[in-house]
Design an enzyme around this catalytic site. Structure first.
Site, PDB file in Angstrom:
ATOM      1  N   TRP A  86       0.823  -1.219   0.000  1.00  0.00           N
ATOM      2  CA  TRP A  86       0.000   0.000   0.000  1.00  0.00           C
ATOM      3  C   TRP A  86       0.846   1.254   0.000  1.00  0.00           C
ATOM      4  O   TRP A  86       0.563   2.202  -0.735  1.00  0.00           O
ATOM      5  CB  TRP A  86      -0.994  -0.022   1.161  1.00  0.00           C
ATOM      6  CG  TRP A  86      -1.967  -1.155   1.018  1.00  0.00           C
ATOM      7  CD1 TRP A  86      -2.087  -2.249   1.824  1.00  0.00           C
ATOM      8  CD2 TRP A  86      -2.931  -1.338  -0.031  1.00  0.00           C
ATOM      9  NE1 TRP A  86      -3.069  -3.084   1.344  1.00  0.00           N
ATOM     10  CE2 TRP A  86      -3.599  -2.550   0.214  1.00  0.00           C
ATOM     11  CE3 TRP A  86      -3.292  -0.586  -1.158  1.00  0.00           C
ATOM     12  CZ2 TRP A  86      -4.610  -3.030  -0.619  1.00  0.00           C
ATOM     13  CZ3 TRP A  86      -4.307  -1.065  -1.993  1.00  0.00           C
ATOM     14  CH2 TRP A  86      -4.951  -2.270  -1.718  1.00  0.00           C
ATOM     15  N   ASP A 114      -2.084   6.418   6.269  1.00  0.00           N
ATOM     16  CA  ASP A 114      -3.097   5.524   5.713  1.00  0.00           C
ATOM     17  C   ASP A 114      -3.409   4.504   6.800  1.00  0.00           C
ATOM     18  O   ASP A 114      -2.615   3.609   7.081  1.00  0.00           O
ATOM     19  CB  ASP A 114      -2.560   4.835   4.451  1.00  0.00           C
ATOM     20  CG  ASP A 114      -3.529   3.789   3.894  1.00  0.00           C
ATOM     21  OD1 ASP A 114      -4.606   3.584   4.475  1.00  0.00           O
ATOM     22  OD2 ASP A 114      -3.182   3.182   2.860  1.00  0.00           O
ATOM     23  N   LYS A 151     -12.445  -2.258   5.933  1.00  0.00           N
ATOM     24  CA  LYS A 151     -11.740  -3.230   6.767  1.00  0.00           C
ATOM     25  C   LYS A 151     -12.313  -3.254   8.192  1.00  0.00           C
ATOM     26  O   LYS A 151     -12.573  -4.302   8.743  1.00  0.00           O
ATOM     27  CB  LYS A 151     -10.244  -2.926   6.806  1.00  0.00           C
ATOM     28  CG  LYS A 151      -9.595  -2.640   5.451  1.00  0.00           C
ATOM     29  CD  LYS A 151      -9.293  -3.905   4.666  1.00  0.00           C
ATOM     30  CE  LYS A 151      -8.885  -3.678   3.213  1.00  0.00           C
ATOM     31  NZ  LYS A 151      -8.005  -2.582   2.887  1.00  0.00           N
TER      32      LYS A 151
HETATM   33  C1  LIG Z   1      -7.388  -2.029   1.501  1.00  0.00           C
HETATM   34  C2  LIG Z   1      -6.380  -0.952   1.645  1.00  0.00           C
HETATM   35  C3  LIG Z   1      -6.276   0.112   0.727  1.00  0.00           C
HETATM   36  C4  LIG Z   1      -7.129   0.188  -0.531  1.00  0.00           C
HETATM   37  O1  LIG Z   1      -8.431   0.489  -0.259  1.00  0.00           O
HETATM   38  P1  LIG Z   1      -9.480   0.695  -1.474  1.00  0.00           P
HETATM   39  O2  LIG Z   1     -10.721   1.042  -0.736  1.00  0.00           O
HETATM   40  O3  LIG Z   1      -9.558  -0.587  -2.216  1.00  0.00           O
HETATM   41  O4  LIG Z   1      -8.971   1.804  -2.310  1.00  0.00           O
HETATM   42  C5  LIG Z   1      -5.335   1.090   0.954  1.00  0.00           C
HETATM   43  N1  LIG Z   1      -4.521   1.044   2.016  1.00  0.00           N
HETATM   44  C6  LIG Z   1      -4.575   0.029   2.917  1.00  0.00           C
HETATM   45  C7  LIG Z   1      -3.662   0.033   4.075  1.00  0.00           C
HETATM   46  C8  LIG Z   1      -5.509  -0.991   2.756  1.00  0.00           C
HETATM   47  O5  LIG Z   1      -5.574  -1.998   3.638  1.00  0.00           O
END
Ligand SMILES: *Cc1c(COP(=O)(O)O)cnc(C)c1O
Length: 344
Positions: A90, A156, A180
């Site tokens: 990521w 993030d 998540k």
């Molecule tokens: C799942 C995830 C993303 C991507 O999320 P999307 O909603 O598919 O854009 C980005 N960063 C992390 C840490 C993730 O776990």
């Protein structure tokens, strides 16, 4: 996983929101019923996160990925440098996007194995901001505390938001795709310092500027009303469980059971190094491919799903987010043990 109570509340709200006789999918986003949902959701997010007035709470109709570009587009000029901590897939994607706008300095890197979150970073002379991914969902590593950086932090937090107390200090902006730990896909929660948002570019389309969301309470255009409803219910559920401190205690206990088992096992080997291990995504490998295949097959039979590792790293990954029950971890460990015994 989302808490069953939250799913039931969502199910009810589809048909009848708060006794209005009209469902959440049907209400106007400008009507009093949805305004009440937005207000209570923001209040619950603030309470869960201990978020004060200097931060805005924004609901953005998009996953986490577009923020990889939105952040440098707004805050990183062509002649500026932003520092990025490279801890896996990521952050790698976030780095790629930032390079379109300015200079990216990799302050630390766990490449190529990504078994650890780096303990030492080398910062550039004057970074505009420092970006890190608090939990690496795919490799299964997690910062135990944010990096100590010489610039505002941008995080993030998609895969560990509200799984433990939110470390707001030094953070300019925290963003998280909801799917998540918070709610449905296609919506993200952004917690941004208002004074940092003000420093962003002003010549971009309104929905590409966080300031629009701040000024218009995430209502510049029709927001993901259902997503906002679910995020609110999830936050209220977290509060009812005792808040993020209680979540952290539960999550530590759940992860410990699994890591303790893996550490003593001869057939299963955890990917992440001690000290960097994720409490949300536990990644490991079997001694052989056959063992992994046997385990995955038996897991499906027992109603344990989603255990195959991400396509980019393979192996096994157990995602044990906030709502995943301790009993599920016990079942998982029993099965891993059974497969190991069967193999020797
Ligand atoms: C799942 C995830 C993303 C991507 O999320 P999307 O909603 O598919 O854009 C980005 N960063 C992390 C840490 C993730 O776990």
């Amino acid at each position: 996983m989302l808490p069953p109570e939250v799913l039931e509340r969502a199910q009810q709200a589809l048909v009848d929101l708060d006794g209005s006789g009209i469902g959440i999918l049907e209400h106007s986003h400008r009507g009093p019923e949805f305004m009440a949902v937005l207000e209570r959701t923001e209040a619950a997010v603030r309470e869960v996160g201990g978020i004060g007035d200097e931060y805005a709470v924004l609901f953005v109709t998009a996953g986490a990925t577009p923020h990889f570009a939105w952040i440098p587009q707004q805050f990183l000029a062509a002649d500026q440098t932003a520092d990025y901590c490279h801890t896996g897939v990521w952050s790698g994607k976030a780095i790629e996007e930032a390079r379109r706008y300015g200079t990216v300095h990799i302050a630390c890197s766990g490449a190529p194995d990504f078994t650890t979150t780096p303990t030492a970073c080398t910062w550039s002379a004057a970074p505009r901001y420092v970006h890190y991914t608090s939990n690496e969902t795919i490799y299964g590593t997690q910062w135990s505390a944010p990096p100590t950086a010489p610039a505002p932090l941008v995080c993030d937090a998609s895969s560990d938001i509200f799984s433990r107390p939110l470390p707001l200090a030094n953070h300019a902006l925290i963003y998280a795709g909801a799917q998540k730990n918070l709610g449905p896909s296609g919506i993200s929660l952004v917690i941004a310092r208002k004074d940092f948002v003000e420093t962003g570019r002003t010549d971009l389309p309104p929905l590409d500027q966080y300031r629009t969301y701040v000024a218009e309470r995430s209502l510049h255009n029709t927001p993901n009303t259902f997503g906002i409803f679910v995020i609110g219910e999830t936050c209220r559920w977290i509060l009812a469980q005792g808040g993020v401190t209680a979540m952290a205690t539960r999550n530590e206990a759940k992860a410990k059971v699994l890591y303790d088992f893996l550490d003593q096992s001869k057939a299963w080997k955890p990917h992440a190094a001690k000290g960097s291990r994720s409490l949300m995504n536990v990644t490991f490998r079997g001694a052989t491919k056959e063992l992994e295949a046997t385990f995955l097959k038996r897991a499906e039979e027992r109603g344990l799903s989603g255990l195959k590792g991400h396509r980019s790293v393979g192996g096994i990954r157990a995602s044990i987010y906030n709502a995943f029950p301790a009993s599920g971890v016990t079942t998982l460990v029993e099965l891993l043990d059974e497969v190991e015994r069967g193999s020797v």
